[in-house]
Design an enzyme around this catalytic site. Structure first.
Site, PDB file in Angstrom:
ATOM      1  N   PRO A 179      23.344 -15.398  36.272  1.00  0.00           N
ATOM      2  CA  PRO A 179      24.736 -15.467  36.733  1.00  0.00           C
ATOM      3  C   PRO A 179      25.782 -15.581  35.631  1.00  0.00           C
ATOM      4  O   PRO A 179      26.981 -15.549  35.912  1.00  0.00           O
ATOM      5  CB  PRO A 179      24.759 -16.731  37.606  1.00  0.00           C
ATOM      6  CG  PRO A 179      23.623 -17.560  37.114  1.00  0.00           C
ATOM      7  CD  PRO A 179      22.585 -16.611  36.616  1.00  0.00           C
TER       8      PRO A 179
ATOM      9  N   LYS B  79      27.887 -10.992  37.419  1.00  0.00           N
ATOM     10  CA  LYS B  79      27.707  -9.574  37.752  1.00  0.00           C
ATOM     11  C   LYS B  79      26.901  -9.295  39.025  1.00  0.00           C
ATOM     12  O   LYS B  79      26.931  -8.172  39.535  1.00  0.00           O
ATOM     13  CB  LYS B  79      27.010  -8.858  36.573  1.00  0.00           C
ATOM     14  CG  LYS B  79      27.881  -8.735  35.341  1.00  0.00           C
ATOM     15  CD  LYS B  79      28.967  -7.697  35.540  1.00  0.00           C
ATOM     16  CE  LYS B  79      30.068  -7.791  34.522  1.00  0.00           C
ATOM     17  NZ  LYS B  79      31.353  -8.222  35.052  1.00  0.00           N
TER      18      LYS B  79
ATOM     19  N   HIS C  58      42.699 -13.856  38.185  1.00  0.00           N
ATOM     20  CA  HIS C  58      42.571 -14.470  36.859  1.00  0.00           C
ATOM     21  C   HIS C  58      42.747 -13.421  35.761  1.00  0.00           C
ATOM     22  O   HIS C  58      42.058 -12.412  35.742  1.00  0.00           O
ATOM     23  CB  HIS C  58      41.192 -15.145  36.717  1.00  0.00           C
ATOM     24  CG  HIS C  58      41.125 -16.488  37.378  1.00  0.00           C
ATOM     25  ND1 HIS C  58      40.278 -17.484  36.975  1.00  0.00           N
ATOM     26  CD2 HIS C  58      41.839 -17.004  38.414  1.00  0.00           C
ATOM     27  CE1 HIS C  58      40.468 -18.569  37.725  1.00  0.00           C
ATOM     28  NE2 HIS C  58      41.400 -18.290  38.628  1.00  0.00           N
TER      29      HIS C  58
ATOM     30  N   TYR D 209      33.417  -7.933  31.177  1.00  0.00           N
ATOM     31  CA  TYR D 209      33.662  -8.986  32.163  1.00  0.00           C
ATOM     32  C   TYR D 209      34.477  -8.454  33.356  1.00  0.00           C
ATOM     33  O   TYR D 209      34.178  -8.775  34.507  1.00  0.00           O
ATOM     34  CB  TYR D 209      34.378 -10.181  31.515  1.00  0.00           C
ATOM     35  CG  TYR D 209      34.293 -11.434  32.350  1.00  0.00           C
ATOM     36  CD1 TYR D 209      33.175 -12.269  32.281  1.00  0.00           C
ATOM     37  CD2 TYR D 209      35.313 -11.781  33.241  1.00  0.00           C
ATOM     38  CE1 TYR D 209      33.072 -13.403  33.067  1.00  0.00           C
ATOM     39  CE2 TYR D 209      35.218 -12.920  34.029  1.00  0.00           C
ATOM     40  CZ  TYR D 209      34.102 -13.729  33.929  1.00  0.00           C
ATOM     41  OH  TYR D 209      33.998 -14.855  34.717  1.00  0.00           O
TER      42      TYR D 209
ATOM     43  N   TYR E 297      33.456 -21.335  30.097  1.00  0.00           N
ATOM     44  CA  TYR E 297      32.028 -21.213  29.808  1.00  0.00           C
ATOM     45  C   TYR E 297      31.776 -22.006  28.531  1.00  0.00           C
ATOM     46  O   TYR E 297      32.339 -21.663  27.482  1.00  0.00           O
ATOM     47  CB  TYR E 297      31.642 -19.750  29.571  1.00  0.00           C
ATOM     48  CG  TYR E 297      31.693 -18.853  30.790  1.00  0.00           C
ATOM     49  CD1 TYR E 297      32.895 -18.337  31.264  1.00  0.00           C
ATOM     50  CD2 TYR E 297      30.523 -18.503  31.465  1.00  0.00           C
ATOM     51  CE1 TYR E 297      32.932 -17.497  32.373  1.00  0.00           C
ATOM     52  CE2 TYR E 297      30.545 -17.658  32.579  1.00  0.00           C
ATOM     53  CZ  TYR E 297      31.748 -17.163  33.025  1.00  0.00           C
ATOM     54  OH  TYR E 297      31.783 -16.339  34.116  1.00  0.00           O
TER      55      TYR E 297
HETATM   56  C1  PHB Z   1      30.931 -19.224  40.415  1.00  0.00           C
HETATM   57  O1  PHB Z   1      32.112 -19.566  40.579  1.00  0.00           O
HETATM   58  O2  PHB Z   1      30.058 -19.502  41.244  1.00  0.00           O
HETATM   59  C2  PHB Z   1      30.571 -18.475  39.190  1.00  0.00           C
HETATM   60  C3  PHB Z   1      31.570 -18.061  38.325  1.00  0.00           C
HETATM   61  C4  PHB Z   1      31.244 -17.384  37.171  1.00  0.00           C
HETATM   62  C5  PHB Z   1      29.929 -17.119  36.879  1.00  0.00           C
HETATM   63  C6  PHB Z   1      28.918 -17.513  37.753  1.00  0.00           C
HETATM   64  C7  PHB Z   1      29.246 -18.201  38.917  1.00  0.00           C
HETATM   65  O3  PHB Z   1      29.625 -16.476  35.727  1.00  0.00           O
END
Ligand code: PHB
Ligand code: APR
Length: 394
Positions: A293, A297, A72, A385, A201
């Site tokens: 989460p 990280k 990505h 990130y 997000y």
């Molecule tokens: C996930 O795909 O489980 C996932 C992706 C991004 C995050 C947290 C979890 O920030």
């Protein structure tokens, strides 16, 4: 029984450390209290930083990830009717992240360990480190009705947040830093096509939402829910309806729903213990730190701890550099605290806080508006990130 490095825990930290050490000719044994099927049934994170991807390649376990992981170049943040893309690649001189599930990383590492014939004990009970302050530490544990003693040079505590390793260090020598957030994440896994080819997000007055994926046909979505929420109260239908309410209208319209393969609630917490070493016992991954989460990280910090201890042990066994051992904790903690900061910050700008007053709500929207409207702001989000650099071990 004797080995050089006794590893407690067969999660990603223990398995990756074991694989790297084995390839370097440093004998190690993994002792784990659960069985492999149980470990592989846990659904966890799915975004790998470049540093972790490189480490998995170095460990010789990247074949499946390189074939089926999704690279990505960016992700999106949605708020107040806006969708803003963070172009990771352009903002970080070409760095990207890899979307590949932790469950798959764990499976690849377990398969690799079986293939090389390195020793592991599963279903081990009463694992206990002993004499960790001496130069002859050892583990004892019960397996198949037998008590086994494993003598070693060093113990790697890779046994997660609830493990025995951190608990084996005298409490008065540890400093704990902690924040518990007043909400959790309800996650749903489904065999549906992703609503977007990149992660989204979303900040919304009803609560945070995240659109993620595991493959072009498997998705992972999350909803912020109250800390006391019960997963049994969330039918698939209720989940999808709530998700649509929190996503930008055009995204919600495209959302393909389907039956869940898994649904679970995880609490959100920040946690760090200092130091990460006591005598010959070293803490790695979730045994030493937890992040919420939101910044993806957790798994990546486990990988950077592994890289640090691995490179130190290479020099200890190759060049007699035992002086490096006492640097382990400070090297790890410098990077960990930066990831703690980023994870806390992403959490604070994206979630709805139950006790937020009108001023705090305006500040949160302004924080998003400012960072996403500024080239410097986007760059700082992007560089965190994709993952801050690993320190070299000199
Ligand atoms: C996930 O795909 O489980 C996932 C992706 C991004 C995050 C947290 C979890 O920030
Ligand atoms: N004895 C032996 N094994 C134990 C013990 C014990 N007393 N306690 C826990 N374990 C095992 C657990 O069963 C588990 O398999 O240790 C393992 C720890 O694995 P994880 O919890 O996955 O921790 P870690 O390997 O550090 O992985 C990094 O970062 O944010 C997270 O989701 C991410 O789980 C991932 C973690």
């Amino acid at each position: 029984m004797k080995t050089k490095v006794a590893i407690i825990g067969s999660g990603p930290s223990g398995l990756l450390l074991g694989q790297l050490l084995h390839r370097a000719g440093i004998d190690n044994v993994i002792v784990e209290r659960k069985n492999p099927d149980y470990i592989l049934s846990r659904i966890r994170a799915g975004v790998l930083e470049q540093g972790m991807v490189d480490l998995l390649r170095e460990a010789g376990v990247s074949e499946r990830m390189d074939a089926s992981g999704l690279v990505h170049d960016g992700f999106e943040m949605a708020f107040n009717g806006r969708r803003e893309r963070i172009d990771l690649k352009a903002l970080t001189d070409g760095k990207t992240v890899m979307v590949y599930g932790q469950t798959e990383v764990t499976r690849d590492l377990m398969d690799a360990r079986t293939a090389v014939g390195a020793r592991s004990f599963y279903d081990a009970e009463n694992v206990q480190p002993h004499d960790i302050k001496t130069d002859a530490p050892y583990l004892t544990f019960d397996c198949d009705g037998e008590t086994i003693r494993l003598d070693c040079d060093y113990i790697a505590g890779c046994d997660g947040f609830h493990g025995v390793s951190r608990q084996s260090i005298p409490e008065e020598t540890l400093k704990v830093f902690e924040r518990v957030y007043p909400f959790g994440w309800l996650g749903l896994l489904a065999d549906t096509p992703p609503v977007s080819h990149e992660l989204i997000y979303a900040n919304h007055a009803r609560g945070f939402a995240l659109c993620s994926m595991r493959s072009p046909t498997r998705t992972r979505y999350y909803l912020q829910v109250g800390a006391q929420e019960n997963v049994a109260d969330w039918s698939d239908e209720r989940f999808w309806d709530e998700l649509k309410l929190r996503l930008p209208a055009d995204v919600a319209e495209r959302l393909v729903t389907g039956p869940s393969l898994e649904k679970s609630i995880a609490p959100l917490r920040s946690f760090v213990v200092e130091p990460m070493q006591y005598g010959r016992l070293f803490l790695l991954g979730d045994a030493a730190h937890i992040v919420p989460p939101t910044g993806a990280k957790g798994l990546n910090l486990a990988a950077s701890d592994v890289s640090t201890l691995y490179r130190i042990l290479l020099k200890v066994y190759g060049e007699g550099r035992t002086d490096l051992l006492e640097k382990y904790s400070e090297i790890c903690l410098r990077r960990i605290w930066k990831a703690e900061r980023f994870s806390w910050w992403m959490t604070s700008i994206l979630h709805t806080f139950p006790d937020a007053d009108a001023f705090s709500k305006r500040l949160q929207q302004t924080e998003l508006d400012y960072y996403l409207g500024s080239a410097a702001g986007r760059k700082t989000i992007a560089e965190n990130y994709v993952g801050l650099p690993y320190e070299s071990i000199e």
